[in-house]
Design an enzyme around this catalytic site. Structure first.
Site, PDB file in Angstrom:
ATOM      1  N   ARG A  95     -17.110 -29.987  -3.580  1.00 58.50           N
ATOM      2  CA  ARG A  95     -18.424 -29.701  -2.980  1.00 58.50           C
ATOM      3  C   ARG A  95     -18.259 -28.589  -1.963  1.00 58.50           C
ATOM      4  NH1 ARG A  95     -20.382 -30.931   2.207  1.00 58.50           N
ATOM      5  NH2 ARG A  95     -19.448 -28.908   2.132  1.00 58.50           N
ATOM      6  N   ASP A 141     -13.972 -33.009   8.318  1.00 56.10           N
ATOM      7  CA  ASP A 141     -14.783 -32.062   9.075  1.00 56.10           C
ATOM      8  C   ASP A 141     -16.257 -32.087   8.655  1.00 56.10           C
ATOM      9  OD1 ASP A 141     -15.039 -29.980  11.004  1.00 56.10           O
ATOM     10  OD2 ASP A 141     -15.213 -28.563   9.353  1.00 56.10           O
ATOM     11  N   ASP A 142     -16.526 -32.319   7.374  1.00 61.26           N
ATOM     12  CA  ASP A 142     -17.934 -32.313   6.918  1.00 61.26           C
ATOM     13  C   ASP A 142     -18.703 -33.473   7.525  1.00 61.26           C
ATOM     14  OD1 ASP A 142     -17.568 -30.112   5.009  1.00 61.26           O
ATOM     15  OD2 ASP A 142     -16.200 -31.558   4.100  1.00 61.26           O
ATOM     16  N   GLU A 158     -11.738 -31.218   3.920  1.00 61.11           N
ATOM     17  CA  GLU A 158     -12.872 -30.289   3.841  1.00 61.11           C
ATOM     18  C   GLU A 158     -13.498 -30.276   2.448  1.00 61.11           C
ATOM     19  OE1 GLU A 158     -14.444 -28.201   5.850  1.00 61.11           O
ATOM     20  OE2 GLU A 158     -13.174 -28.381   7.618  1.00 61.11           O
ATOM     21  N   ASP A 159     -14.800 -30.350   2.411  1.00 58.60           N
ATOM     22  CA  ASP A 159     -15.560 -30.083   1.190  1.00 58.60           C
ATOM     23  C   ASP A 159     -15.150 -30.939  -0.009  1.00 58.60           C
ATOM     24  OD1 ASP A 159     -16.873 -28.413   2.834  1.00 58.60           O
ATOM     25  OD2 ASP A 159     -16.720 -26.636   1.598  1.00 58.60           O
ATOM     26  N   ASN A 195     -25.732 -24.825   4.226  1.00 59.87           N
ATOM     27  CA  ASN A 195     -25.060 -23.556   3.935  1.00 59.87           C
ATOM     28  C   ASN A 195     -24.974 -23.363   2.424  1.00 59.87           C
ATOM     29  OD1 ASN A 195     -24.291 -22.919   6.639  1.00 59.87           O
ATOM     30  ND2 ASN A 195     -22.688 -24.470   6.513  1.00 59.87           N
ATOM     31  N   LYS A 206     -10.854 -21.835   7.140  1.00 60.10           N
ATOM     32  CA  LYS A 206     -10.850 -22.726   8.319  1.00 60.10           C
ATOM     33  C   LYS A 206      -9.600 -22.509   9.144  1.00 60.10           C
ATOM     34  CE  LYS A 206     -14.514 -25.240   7.900  1.00 60.10           C
ATOM     35  NZ  LYS A 206     -15.433 -26.131   8.503  1.00 60.10           N
ATOM     36  N   TYR A 232     -15.477 -16.426   7.146  1.00 56.85           N
ATOM     37  CA  TYR A 232     -15.939 -17.789   6.907  1.00 56.85           C
ATOM     38  C   TYR A 232     -17.396 -17.779   6.443  1.00 56.85           C
ATOM     39  CZ  TYR A 232     -15.674 -22.629   6.636  1.00 56.85           C
ATOM     40  OH  TYR A 232     -15.707 -23.878   6.097  1.00 56.85           O
TER      41      TYR A 232
END
Ligand code: NAI
Length: 553
Positions: free
Chosen positions: A162, A274-275, A251-252, A423, A180, A109
């Site tokens: 993203r 989650d973000d 996610e993302d 990150n 994940k 990850y």
């Protein structure tokens, strides 16, 4: 008399069907055991000859793979090596990951997954998960109907727009759902057949990817607007029909879609982003752990947030909820937070604020006396004026927390709490080494990516999302409420008993952490009325009953 002639059978006793089944067994990562197939299994399953004669154990396989892993030239190749192992033998992959989580987590990850997404096409070998692309938009239900997916409980989906702080990676974003879900298995004991990574391929606006002849995604600029929304709607509808009890984790997605989609779907199925919500839970939980150390309350804090996008405003929202639950009124709670984005401190009347940002805009009159040089109020001016006790970065802006900013904060606060969360490492707002130096070692530091610096906390969502999913699914929750995130954050804030060093338990403890989080989330789900059939078994039993361990059946 000479030796009797060696008797060698010339007629095969193995049927063509058994031959085919033997090859299929080895080709399927869910059934392949490699050299760990026993003699009896090799007899029964027709595997002799397809495997070398040595019969190994899972432990000897872990040792062999570990040595091969460490001989890879760099972390990106280690990532690719692990991905390949996962696609050839899932038990061995997960056993290796779980044998040394602190070593393996950064390889499967963050931070390595970032390069894994950027170079996804280069290392693409075998199918994993599902690519639902715009050209296949009328086939979504057909694709999901695959009986191999019957056991699915958790879906992680991305559209690749993203990826971490690395922008649009198109189909390469698939690395995120895959990573994940490996953590769902490692930390929350979901069987690999119960998890499903999905990439919605609606094109990419990353011209370098599109123009790369090796790119495996759909070579088209991104589909946007109503077409995009209709595509996502078709996807969610198909998921809800095919997997009515499953959890869908987003996610993302780019900030502009992330909030819209969350708002649209959070009340339609068991789903969270989650973000926004996972990050908020982790960051707030870590902050609660930090103020436990400093002996203060949340209401005592002055919090400057740098980068008010999906992650930043999610954190701010949850902070406000916790303060309100602790007895503050909403205006006072919001008043503890100063949000700075690309145009400086967010002030009422600014153009192009998102709804989430506008909720934290300061009154222009209140900041008029701050003596800023330009039209925008910079981070440095904000810090000098607010004298924050907490500084959180979620901007993707490398080195934005410079020496002047940090020294000015440290001059006014005995134990500054500083979380550069962006990150990967190349986007972090500051390095822990600099923060330690500029605060004379007084700072309580949390980073998004692992830096390997003693005493620094890794504020990684992996501390909460596996437990949130496990807890919600264990009691058959139909929604994930704000209360469930708040409960998870509060629990996370109490887990460290050491009183020194990192603010969260070590990565080695991620499974017990997930179980603790799952228990409080499950209880809160019941309290919030989102569990239609109240369980008869005790919650601790429910969250533990189906945990899968990576061992051969
Ligand atoms: P986003 O794109 O929604 O938000 C980024 C925000 O930063 C935007 O509001 C943008 O306008 C702002 N920004 C850009 N340049 C800026 C500048 N020069 N000064 C101030 N603000 C600026 O992205 P998201 O999802 O909020 O993620 C942001 C970062 O947080 C990423 O690097 C991501 O990797 C990291 N993150 C960390 C997590 C963790 O540590 N647990 C979890 C989720 C995200």
């Amino acid at each position: 008399m000479g030796q009797p002639a060696l008797l060698i059978r010339r007629i095969s006793s193995i049927s063509p069907a058994l031959h085919a089944a033997a090859r299929a067994l080895l080709a399927d990562p869910l059934t392949n055991k490699g050299t760990a197939f026993t003699e009896a299994e090799r007899d029964r399953l027709g595997l002799h000859g397809l495997l070398p004669p040595h019969v190994g154990t899972l432990d000897s396989q872990i040792a062999r793979r570990r040595r091969a892993l460490e001989r890879q030239p760099d972390d990106f190749h280690r990532y690719a090596f692990l991905r390949e192992l996962q696609d050839s033998n899932e038990v061995l992959f997960h056993a290796l990951v779980q044998s040394d989580l602190p070593r393996m987590l950064p390889l499967v990850y963050t931070p390595t997954v970032g390069e894994g997404c950027e170079r996804f096409s280069e290392i693409w070998r075998r199918p994993r998960g599902l690519f639902l692309s715009w050209p296949n938009r009328n086939r979504i239900a057909d694709i999901l109907a695959d009986p191999a997916l019957d056991r699915v409980k958790v879906i992680v989906v991305s559209d690749g727009e993203r990826i971490l702080g690395l922008g649009d990676q198109g189909a390469g974003g698939m690395g995120i759902p895959i990573g994940k879900l490996a953590l769902y298995t490692a930390c929350a004991g979901f069987h690999p057949a119960e998890v499903l990574p999905i990439l919605l391929d609606v094109g990419t606006d990353n011209a370098a990817r599109r123009d790369d002849p090796l790119y495996v995604g759909w070579r088209n600029p991104r589909i946007r607007g109503d077409d995009y929304d209709a595509f996502v709607e078709a996807f969610v509808t198909a998921v809800a029909e095919r997997f009515p009890k499953a959890l869908l984790q987003w996610e993302d997605f780019a900030g502009h879609n992330a909030y819209r989609l969350l708002d649209r779907y959070r009340d339609r199925l068991l789903s969270f982003n989650d973000d926004i919500q996972g990050t908020a839970t982790t960051a707030v939980g870590t902050l609660l752990a930090a103020i436990r150390r400093t002996g203060e309350t949340l209401a005592d804090q002055r919090i400057v947030l740098f980068g008010a996008g999906a992650a930043g405003t999610g954190i701010a929202d949850l902070l406000v909820r916790v303060m309100i639950a602790d007895g503050q009124d909403e205006a006072a709670a919001r008043g503890r937070i100063w949000a700075v984005d690309r145009d400086g401190l967010i002030v009422q009347g600014m153009n192009a604020l998102t709804t989430q940002q506008a909720a934290f805009a300061r009154d222009a009159g209140d900041v008029a006396s701050w003596g800023n040089a330009g039209p925008h109020i910079s981070l440095a001016t904000t810090v000098a004026s607010v004298r924050p006790t907490v500084l959180i970065g979620a901007s993707g802006q490398h080195d934005a927390f410079d020496e002047q900013v940090i020294r000015s904060m440290a001059a006014a606060t005995p134990q500054p709490i500083i979380f550069p969360l962006s990150n990967p490492v190349s986007r972090a707002e500051a390095s822990p080494a600099d923060l330690i130096a500029w605060t004379e070692g007084r700072a309580l530091i949390g980073t998004g990516s692992p830096f390997g610096v003693a005493g620094v906390t890794q504020v990684n969502n992996v501390y909460v999302f596996p437990g949130i999913g496990l807890g919600a699914l264990a009691v058959g929750a139909t929604r994930i409420t704000d209360g469930m995130f708040m409960a998870a954050a509060r629990e996370l804030g109490t887990l460290d008993e050491s009183g020194a060093g990192p603010l969260l338990p070590p990565i080695d403890d991620l499974r017990p952490v997930a179980i603790r989080i799952a228990e409080v989330v499950a209880r809160e789900a019941i309290a919030d009325g989102v569990v239609p059939e109240l369980p008869t078994e005790p919650i601790p039993d429910l969250v533990r009953q189906d945990l899968w361990d990576a061992t051969y059946a």
